[in-house]
Design a protein around this motif. Structure first.
Motif, mmCIF file in Angstrom:
data_model
loop_
_atom_site.group_PDB
_atom_site.id
_atom_site.type_symbol
_atom_site.label_atom_id
_atom_site.label_comp_id
_atom_site.label_asym_id
_atom_site.label_seq_id
_atom_site.Cartn_x
_atom_site.Cartn_y
_atom_site.Cartn_z
ATOM 1 N N PRO A 48 0.814 -1.219 0.000
ATOM 2 C CA PRO A 48 0.000 0.000 0.000
ATOM 3 C C PRO A 48 0.844 1.263 0.000
ATOM 4 C CG PRO A 48 -0.052 -1.065 2.158
ATOM 5 C CD PRO A 48 0.626 -2.014 1.223
ATOM 6 N N GLU A 49 0.419 2.243 -0.766
ATOM 7 C CA GLU A 49 1.118 3.526 -0.853
ATOM 8 C C GLU A 49 0.714 4.387 0.338
ATOM 9 O OE1 GLU A 49 3.831 5.754 -1.972
ATOM 10 O OE2 GLU A 49 3.214 4.669 -3.774
ATOM 11 N N THR A 50 1.690 4.847 1.087
ATOM 12 C CA THR A 50 1.415 5.672 2.262
ATOM 13 C C THR A 50 1.262 7.130 1.852
ATOM 14 O OG1 THR A 50 2.664 4.159 3.686
ATOM 15 C CG2 THR A 50 2.257 6.377 4.525
ATOM 16 N N ILE A 51 0.209 7.748 2.338
ATOM 17 C CA ILE A 51 -0.068 9.154 2.058
ATOM 18 C C ILE A 51 0.527 10.019 3.160
ATOM 19 C CG2 ILE A 51 -1.861 10.871 1.644
ATOM 20 C CD1 ILE A 51 -1.643 8.712 -0.521
ATOM 21 N N ILE A 52 1.154 11.106 2.782
ATOM 22 C CA ILE A 52 1.761 12.026 3.752
ATOM 23 C C ILE A 52 0.667 12.744 4.534
ATOM 24 C CG2 ILE A 52 3.242 14.054 4.021
ATOM 25 C CD1 ILE A 52 4.630 13.220 1.401
ATOM 26 N N ARG A 53 0.871 12.827 5.851
ATOM 27 C CA ARG A 53 -0.107 13.485 6.729
ATOM 28 C C ARG A 53 0.590 14.523 7.600
ATOM 29 N NH1 ARG A 53 -3.287 8.155 9.070
ATOM 30 N NH2 ARG A 53 -3.806 7.218 7.054
ATOM 31 N N LYS A 54 -0.219 15.290 8.281
ATOM 32 C CA LYS A 54 0.322 16.261 9.235
ATOM 33 C C LYS A 54 1.115 15.522 10.314
ATOM 34 C CE LYS A 54 -3.617 19.358 8.579
ATOM 35 N NZ LYS A 54 -4.854 19.917 9.190
ATOM 36 N N ASN A 55 2.209 16.145 10.759
ATOM 37 C CA ASN A 55 3.085 15.610 11.814
ATOM 38 C C ASN A 55 3.953 14.440 11.346
ATOM 39 O OD1 ASN A 55 2.050 17.445 13.789
ATOM 40 N ND2 ASN A 55 0.258 16.113 14.004
ATOM 41 N N ASP A 56 3.903 14.098 10.059
ATOM 42 C CA ASP A 56 4.840 13.102 9.545
ATOM 43 C C ASP A 56 6.237 13.708 9.529
ATOM 44 O OD1 ASP A 56 3.345 10.829 9.143
ATOM 45 O OD2 ASP A 56 2.802 11.311 7.085
ATOM 46 N N LEU A 57 7.234 12.837 9.693
ATOM 47 C CA LEU A 57 8.622 13.275 9.645
ATOM 48 C C LEU A 57 9.252 12.678 8.399
ATOM 49 C CD1 LEU A 57 10.659 14.931 11.282
ATOM 50 C CD2 LEU A 57 11.365 12.803 12.404
ATOM 51 N N LEU A 58 9.726 13.545 7.511
ATOM 52 C CA LEU A 58 10.241 13.120 6.212
ATOM 53 C C LEU A 58 11.738 13.364 6.092
ATOM 54 C CD1 LEU A 58 7.459 14.688 3.939
ATOM 55 C CD2 LEU A 58 7.507 12.375 4.905
ATOM 56 N N ASN A 59 12.401 12.442 5.441
ATOM 57 C CA ASN A 59 13.785 12.642 5.049
ATOM 58 C C ASN A 59 13.789 13.004 3.565
ATOM 59 O OD1 ASN A 59 16.403 10.940 3.795
ATOM 60 N ND2 ASN A 59 16.842 12.289 5.509
ATOM 61 N N ILE A 60 14.152 14.249 3.253
ATOM 62 C CA ILE A 60 14.170 14.719 1.862
ATOM 63 C C ILE A 60 15.608 15.052 1.499
ATOM 64 C CG2 ILE A 60 13.265 16.384 0.213
ATOM 65 C CD1 ILE A 60 10.921 16.878 2.106
ATOM 66 N N THR A 61 16.158 14.266 0.602
ATOM 67 C CA THR A 61 17.540 14.508 0.180
ATOM 68 C C THR A 61 17.580 14.963 -1.273
ATOM 69 O OG1 THR A 61 17.828 12.177 -0.426
ATOM 70 C CG2 THR A 61 18.469 12.821 1.799
ATOM 71 N N VAL A 62 18.504 15.864 -1.544
ATOM 72 C CA VAL A 62 18.657 16.420 -2.891
ATOM 73 C C VAL A 62 20.099 16.209 -3.331
ATOM 74 C CG1 VAL A 62 18.493 18.477 -4.317
ATOM 75 C CG2 VAL A 62 16.903 18.160 -2.409
ATOM 76 N N SER A 63 20.276 15.824 -4.572
ATOM 77 C CA SER A 63 21.626 15.681 -5.128
ATOM 78 C C SER A 63 21.665 16.268 -6.536
ATOM 79 C CB SER A 63 22.056 14.212 -5.154
ATOM 80 O OG SER A 63 21.178 13.453 -5.960
ATOM 81 N N SER A 64 22.845 16.704 -6.924
ATOM 82 C CA SER A 64 23.052 17.246 -8.275
ATOM 83 C C SER A 64 24.553 17.291 -8.539
ATOM 84 C CB SER A 64 22.445 18.650 -8.404
ATOM 85 O OG SER A 64 23.220 19.580 -7.682
ATOM 86 N N LEU A 65 24.928 17.730 -9.734
ATOM 87 C CA LEU A 65 26.347 17.829 -10.078
ATOM 88 C C LEU A 65 27.039 18.925 -9.272
ATOM 89 C CD1 LEU A 65 26.152 17.405 -13.969
ATOM 90 C CD2 LEU A 65 26.870 15.706 -12.263
ATOM 91 N N ASP A 66 26.273 19.932 -8.854
ATOM 92 C CA ASP A 66 26.825 21.031 -8.056
ATOM 93 C C ASP A 66 26.665 20.671 -6.570
ATOM 94 O OD1 ASP A 66 27.592 23.371 -6.839
ATOM 95 O OD2 ASP A 66 26.563 24.673 -8.263
ATOM 96 N N VAL A 67 27.683 20.017 -6.030
ATOM 97 C CA VAL A 67 27.605 19.538 -4.645
ATOM 98 C C VAL A 67 27.471 20.695 -3.662
ATOM 99 C CG1 VAL A 67 28.804 18.240 -2.841
ATOM 100 C CG2 VAL A 67 28.957 17.493 -5.235
ATOM 101 N N LYS A 68 28.184 21.766 -3.879
ATOM 102 C CA LYS A 68 28.156 22.912 -2.964
ATOM 103 C C LYS A 68 26.772 23.543 -2.911
ATOM 104 C CE LYS A 68 30.478 25.580 -0.172
ATOM 105 N NZ LYS A 68 31.112 25.044 1.072
ATOM 106 N N ALA A 69 26.139 23.719 -4.056
ATOM 107 C CA ALA A 69 24.819 24.337 -4.104
ATOM 108 C C ALA A 69 23.754 23.419 -3.520
ATOM 109 C CB ALA A 69 24.468 24.691 -5.550
ATOM 110 N N THR A 70 24.043 22.151 -3.486
ATOM 111 C CA THR A 70 23.064 21.178 -2.989
ATOM 112 C C THR A 70 23.034 21.112 -1.471
ATOM 113 O OG1 THR A 70 23.419 19.839 -4.968
ATOM 114 C CG2 THR A 70 22.336 18.757 -3.133
ATOM 115 N N GLU A 71 24.131 21.477 -0.815
ATOM 116 C CA GLU A 71 24.257 21.312 0.632
ATOM 117 C C GLU A 71 23.143 21.987 1.414
ATOM 118 O OE1 GLU A 71 28.083 22.676 1.771
ATOM 119 O OE2 GLU A 71 29.142 20.890 1.040
ATOM 120 N N ILE A 72 22.731 23.161 1.000
ATOM 121 C CA ILE A 72 21.734 23.915 1.751
ATOM 122 C C ILE A 72 20.399 23.183 1.852
ATOM 123 C CG2 ILE A 72 20.931 25.214 -0.274
ATOM 124 C CD1 ILE A 72 20.497 27.606 1.593
#
Length: 262
Positions: A48-72
């Motif tokens: 089953p696909e879990t739907i995001i709800r209020k008070n959920d805690l998410l890990n959101i990671t971003v990556s790209s070729l520009d490592v420095k710009a991605t850090e923030i």
């Protein structure tokens, strides 16, 4: 003397039968999937696909070729660790009471009611459209995916699931398995729906139908409750007390017969 010996033997047989009846448990009801023979079952039960709800805690990671710009964009996921072996520990993005997450530079992004993939696509598009990153790759995971197992299990517990995939059987196994007093044909699953309603489902672990049931895999925040069977209820009720009283009476008679009828 032969008559007395015969009576004593008969009495001992009665006592043994009484104990056997009092402690009798149906082995059929204590076995998982007792209607299942050797076979191959085609898997058609989706996770089953879990739907995001209020008070959920998410890990959101971003990556790209520009490592420095991605850090923030990854900084809110990590905080300095205290008294641990690692340099940082996971904190994550909290979905607020308004259903949004506060994302660096992009501001508040609506997350409530979306799946992980839907939120991922939205963030990727915003980063690209605003020329913040080129060809960004975004990953979204739940940090608070857990299920709770209560009742007639060895170790009632709340199970955290890093993989975000867990079956009913796995959850019961992590709780130490069912006790001998568990009601295996009537396990209760309580599931909260997106609108806040509670969905109740009763599962029969004696039946192989569970393997193709939409409840084979659990969702985040599901509660599993295992009821006690009649044997457990009887052991704490008047019925079991009555059996012990009768057996105690038989034992007293046996002692009297042994001492005075010789």
């Amino acid at each position: 003397m032969k008559l007395i010996s015969s009576n004593k033997s008969a009495f001992l047989i009665i006592v043994l039968l009484a104990w056997s009846i009092a402690g009798c448990v149906s082995t059929k009801k204590a076995i998982y999937f007792n209607d299942l023979n050797s076979t191959i079952i085609t898997s058609n039960t989706p996770v089953p696909e879990t739907i995001i709800r209020k008070n959920d805690l998410l890990n959101i990671t971003v990556s790209s070729l520009d490592v420095k710009a991605t850090e923030i964009f990854n900084a809110p996921n990590l905080v300095p660790a205290v008294n641990t072996g690692s340099s940082s520990e996971i904190l994550g993005y909290l979905v607020g009471s308004d259903g949004t997450v506060q994302f660096p530079i992009l501001g508040n992004i609506k997350a409530e009611g979306l799946t992980k993939d839907q939120l991922k696509v939205i963030i990727q598009k915003k980063l690209a459209d605003q020329d913040l990153l080129k060809d960004p790759i975004v990953s979204v995971r739940f940090l608070n995916f857990r299920v709770t197992v209560l009742g007639e299990v060895k170790n009632p517990t709340a199970v955290t699931v890093p993989s975000e995939k867990i079956s009913l059987l796995e959850a019961i196994g992590l709780a130490g398995d069912l006790t001998i007093y568990a009601k295996r044909d009537n396990v209760l699953v309580i599931r909260e729906k997106e609108n806040g309603d509670k969905e109740i489902k009763r599962i029969n672990l004696n039946s192989a139908e569970l393997l193709s049931s939409p409840y084979y895999y659990l969702k985040s925040n599901d509660i599993v409750y295992v009821e006690p069977n009649k044997s457990k209820v009887a052991s704490t009720g008047r019925g079991q007390q009555w059996v012990h009283a009768v057996l105690s009476g038989f034992s007293l008679i046996a002692i009297l017969v042994d001492r005075f009828v010789k």
